[in-house]
Write a protein that holds these residues in place. Structure first.
Motif, PDB file in Angstrom:
ATOM      1  N   ASP A 195       0.838  -1.221   0.000  1.00  0.00           N
ATOM      2  CA  ASP A 195       0.000   0.000   0.000  1.00  0.00           C
ATOM      3  C   ASP A 195       0.863   1.258   0.000  1.00  0.00           C
ATOM      4  O   ASP A 195       0.667   2.165  -0.804  1.00  0.00           O
ATOM      5  CB  ASP A 195      -0.869   0.040   1.275  1.00  0.00           C
ATOM      6  N   GLN A 211       2.886   1.850  -3.248  1.00  0.00           N
ATOM      7  CA  GLN A 211       2.050   2.422  -4.323  1.00  0.00           C
ATOM      8  C   GLN A 211       1.760   3.899  -4.048  1.00  0.00           C
ATOM      9  O   GLN A 211       1.842   4.734  -4.954  1.00  0.00           O
ATOM     10  CB  GLN A 211       0.740   1.632  -4.439  1.00  0.00           C
ATOM     11  N   ARG A 249      -3.922   1.683 -10.148  1.00  0.00           N
ATOM     12  CA  ARG A 249      -4.203   2.725  -9.129  1.00  0.00           C
ATOM     13  C   ARG A 249      -4.144   4.111  -9.735  1.00  0.00           C
ATOM     14  O   ARG A 249      -4.982   4.968  -9.458  1.00  0.00           O
ATOM     15  CB  ARG A 249      -3.171   2.659  -7.991  1.00  0.00           C
ATOM     16  N   GLU A 308      -6.993   6.982  -9.972  1.00  0.00           N
ATOM     17  CA  GLU A 308      -6.697   8.101  -9.065  1.00  0.00           C
ATOM     18  C   GLU A 308      -7.555   9.301  -9.462  1.00  0.00           C
ATOM     19  O   GLU A 308      -7.561   9.690 -10.635  1.00  0.00           O
ATOM     20  CB  GLU A 308      -5.207   8.463  -9.192  1.00  0.00           C
TER      21      GLU A 308
END
Lengths: 180, 168
Positions: free
Chosen positions: A48, A51, B57, B61
């Motif tokens: 986590d 990233q 991700r 975002e």
């Protein structure tokens, strides 16, 4: 290996950004992972934070002025992200940072991604007792084998001060392991 | 370099400069009780798959919206201008508003004469402010004898009831 200055320039250039970012991730992901893992201990949390670190780098690359090396700038972001992660988790659970870190160490026994023996588990318990800065210095020097000059730039501390802190940390850990 | 003339001993060149480094190296060799490995491991192919996870991700975002966009600044400035304009207009309106003191006495008298309020003297005394009425007001404004006689003439039917002579 691509020159750091060229990489920074490409990261700031729109049409070359994606490719340059991939180079950046490939260059630093493993080193940053171990820096973060040494602080948060669990693999899922380290993933986590890693990233989040790269997302922060991606969003803030235009703010990188080049006053320090890209390597130390990214390392600093990773370290701060990991430390903040610990603080936020401790706050959420209503306990102190130290208590939360003790909890992390005790969770290691059941962690499928920790295959250390008894002495390695004791070492993690011993590291948890160190002050924050000594803990960082020990992890960076002992496990990641960074040079004092590199650690000095990341933590903004003199090489002399780092050597003294590292020596103190080692002495404390040895004492802990001998007593236990 | 021998700085003390009485001291016949000397040291190799740069000895003190490199002393700290050599000491720390020696100290670092006493880490025998500390295991070398950390015991941590990562899932299989974690680093190979990391880029894909990170790209996922980044695509999800949320876009960063600047806190002070041009549109917002214009909207805020327009709101402030509108508030200032309205308050200035209100002040101008307030300064033109008539107050009781602006009314002419003749207008007030005409108003009372032409409107029947159906108020008894007792009710009027309840309405009229008496706080500023002083005893001296009556002394300084004595009732004229003519007015008194008119009042008595209009309101008293039987002068014997007053019995003026007995009270004199």
């Amino acid at each position: 290996m691509i020159e750091e200055e060229t990489l920074v320039l490409e990261l700031k250039t729109k049409d070359k950004q994606a490719q340059a970012f991939e180079v950046l991730v490939n260059t630093y992901k493993e080193r940053l992972y171990w820096q973060i893992r040494g602080i948060v201990l669990s693999h899922d949390d380290a993933d986590d934070v890693l990233q989040n670190t790269f997302i922060k780098v991606y969003n803030n690359i235009n703010g990188f002025k080049g006053d320090s090396k890209l390597f130390s700038w990214i390392y600093r972001i990773a370290t701060n992200e990991a430390l903040n992660f610990i603080k936020q988790r401790a706050k959420l659970q209503g306990i102190s940072d130290t208590d939360y870190q003790d909890k992390l160490v005790s969770n290691l026994e059941a962690d499928v991604y920790f295959e250390g023996d008894e002495i390695q588990l004791q070492l993690q318990k011993a590291i948890a007792t160190l002050p924050e800065k000594q803990k960082l210095i020990f992890n960076m020097k002992y496990f990641q084998e960074l040079k004092y000059e590199e650690i000095s730039e990341i933590l903004n501390t003199s090489v002399g001060g780092l050597k003294a802190s590292y020596h103190l940390a080692v002495k404390k850990l040895e004492r802990y392991l001998k007593e236990d | 370099m021998n700085k003390n003339q009485k001291n016949p001993f000397n040291t190799p060149k740069g000895y003190f400069d490199s002393f700290e480094g050599k000491l720390m190296d020696k100290l670092s060799k006493t880490e025998s009780t500390i295991p070398k490995g950390s015991g941590f491991k990562v899932p299989d192919n974690y680093f190979e798959k990391f880029n894909d996870h990170l790209n996922g991700r980044l695509e999800n975002e949320p876009k960063v919206i600047p806190l002070f966009s041009i549109k917002k600044i214009i909207a805020v400035a327009a709101s402030i201008a509108a508030i200032v304009f309205i308050s200035l207009e209100y002040d101008q309106y307030a300064s033109n508003k008539l107050s009781f003191s602006d009314l002419a006495n003749t207008d007030i008298e005409a108003y009372f004469e032409n409107n029947d309020f159906e108020l008894s003297p007792y009710e009027i005394t309840e309405v009229l402010p008496v706080t500023n009425t002083e005893y001296s007001d009556f002394l300084n404004s004595p009732i004229q004898s003519n007015n008194l006689l008119d009042y008595l003439n209009e309101n008293v039917s039987d002068f014997d009831e007053i019995n003026i002579e007995d009270n004199e």
